[in-house]
Design a protein around this motif. Sequence first.
Motif, short mmCIF file in Angstrom:
data_model
loop_
_atom_site.label_atom_id
_atom_site.label_comp_id
_atom_site.label_asym_id
_atom_site.label_seq_id
_atom_site.Cartn_x
_atom_site.Cartn_y
_atom_site.Cartn_z
N VAL A 81 5.44 11.79 3.56
CA VAL A 81 6.54 10.91 3.16
C VAL A 81 7.80 11.28 3.91
N VAL A 82 8.10 12.56 3.97
CA VAL A 82 9.31 13.01 4.67
C VAL A 82 9.26 12.62 6.15
N LEU A 83 8.11 12.77 6.77
CA LEU A 83 7.97 12.52 8.20
C LEU A 83 7.81 11.04 8.55
N SER A 84 7.47 10.22 7.57
CA SER A 84 7.16 8.82 7.86
C SER A 84 8.37 8.02 8.34
N GLY A 85 9.57 8.46 7.99
CA GLY A 85 10.77 7.72 8.38
C GLY A 85 11.02 6.50 7.54
N ARG A 86 10.22 6.28 6.53
CA ARG A 86 10.42 5.11 5.66
C ARG A 86 11.37 5.47 4.54
N ASN A 87 12.38 4.64 4.37
CA ASN A 87 13.34 4.85 3.28
C ASN A 87 13.22 3.78 2.30
N ALA A 129 15.43 6.33 -1.90
CA ALA A 129 15.53 7.51 -1.04
C ALA A 129 14.24 8.33 -1.09
N PRO A 130 13.10 7.73 -0.74
CA PRO A 130 11.83 8.44 -0.88
C PRO A 130 11.73 9.71 -0.05
N ARG A 131 12.34 9.74 1.12
CA ARG A 131 12.28 10.96 1.94
C ARG A 131 13.04 12.10 1.26
N LEU A 132 14.20 11.80 0.72
CA LEU A 132 14.97 12.81 -0.02
C LEU A 132 14.21 13.22 -1.28
N LEU A 134 0.82 -1.21 0.00
CA LEU A 134 0.00 0.00 0.00
C LEU A 134 0.86 1.26 0.00
N HIS A 135 1.99 1.25 0.71
CA HIS A 135 2.91 2.38 0.67
C HIS A 135 3.47 2.57 -0.73
N ALA A 136 3.80 1.48 -1.38
CA ALA A 136 4.34 1.57 -2.74
C ALA A 136 3.31 2.17 -3.69
N VAL A 137 2.07 1.72 -3.60
CA VAL A 137 1.01 2.25 -4.46
C VAL A 137 0.82 3.74 -4.19
N ALA A 138 0.82 4.14 -2.92
CA ALA A 138 0.65 5.55 -2.57
C ALA A 138 1.80 6.39 -3.12
N ARG A 139 3.03 5.90 -3.00
CA ARG A 139 4.18 6.65 -3.52
C ARG A 139 4.09 6.80 -5.03
N ALA A 184 11.71 21.24 -13.85
CA ALA A 184 11.03 20.09 -14.44
C ALA A 184 11.87 18.82 -14.29
N ALA A 185 13.17 18.95 -14.50
CA ALA A 185 14.07 17.79 -14.33
C ALA A 185 14.06 17.31 -12.88
N ALA A 186 14.03 18.25 -11.95
CA ALA A 186 13.95 17.87 -10.53
C ALA A 186 12.64 17.15 -10.23
N GLN A 187 11.56 17.57 -10.86
CA GLN A 187 10.28 16.90 -10.66
C GLN A 187 10.30 15.48 -11.23
N VAL A 188 10.86 15.34 -12.41
CA VAL A 188 10.93 14.00 -13.00
C VAL A 188 11.83 13.09 -12.16
N ALA A 189 13.02 13.57 -11.83
CA ALA A 189 13.96 12.75 -11.06
C ALA A 189 13.40 12.43 -9.67
N GLY A 190 12.86 13.44 -9.00
CA GLY A 190 12.28 13.21 -7.68
C GLY A 190 11.08 12.29 -7.74
N GLY A 191 10.26 12.47 -8.77
CA GLY A 191 9.08 11.61 -8.93
C GLY A 191 9.44 10.17 -9.20
N VAL A 192 10.41 9.95 -10.07
CA VAL A 192 10.84 8.57 -10.36
C VAL A 192 11.44 7.94 -9.11
#
Length: 132
Positions: free
Chosen positions: A126-132, A75-78, A4-9, A60-68
Amino acid sequence: MNMLHAVARIALAWVFVRAGFDVFRDPSRAAATAGPLLSTLRSQAPGPVPDDVTLVRANAAAQVAGGVALAVGVAPRLAAAVLIGSLVPTTYAGHPYWTLEDPAQRTGQRNHFNKNLGLLGGLILVVLSGRN
């Protein structure tokens, strides 16, 4: 990994990947929209600032890279922090509903602004969840 976390991300990340890709491919409209804010920032910057198209493409590149990265769980928190850094100025420059007189345009831009606030909330979780 909790499925479920994966689907949400993935769902959260998709907005950034799709929008970032579109803007990177054709930055003209986003550069025109961001122009007034970038002009203000440029006038106060201590040094040279790249042109609007370059800045919009970098965002835009930051959005694509961060989104992927967020979508695949690297590194989902980053990744979420990078997306927050991209989303805040994008929302302020792109959806200034408070400046519009036309009620229909004002409502439309306020809806986009509010949607972005929801995305911001998801990224903060996501940042606060502590999940990496």
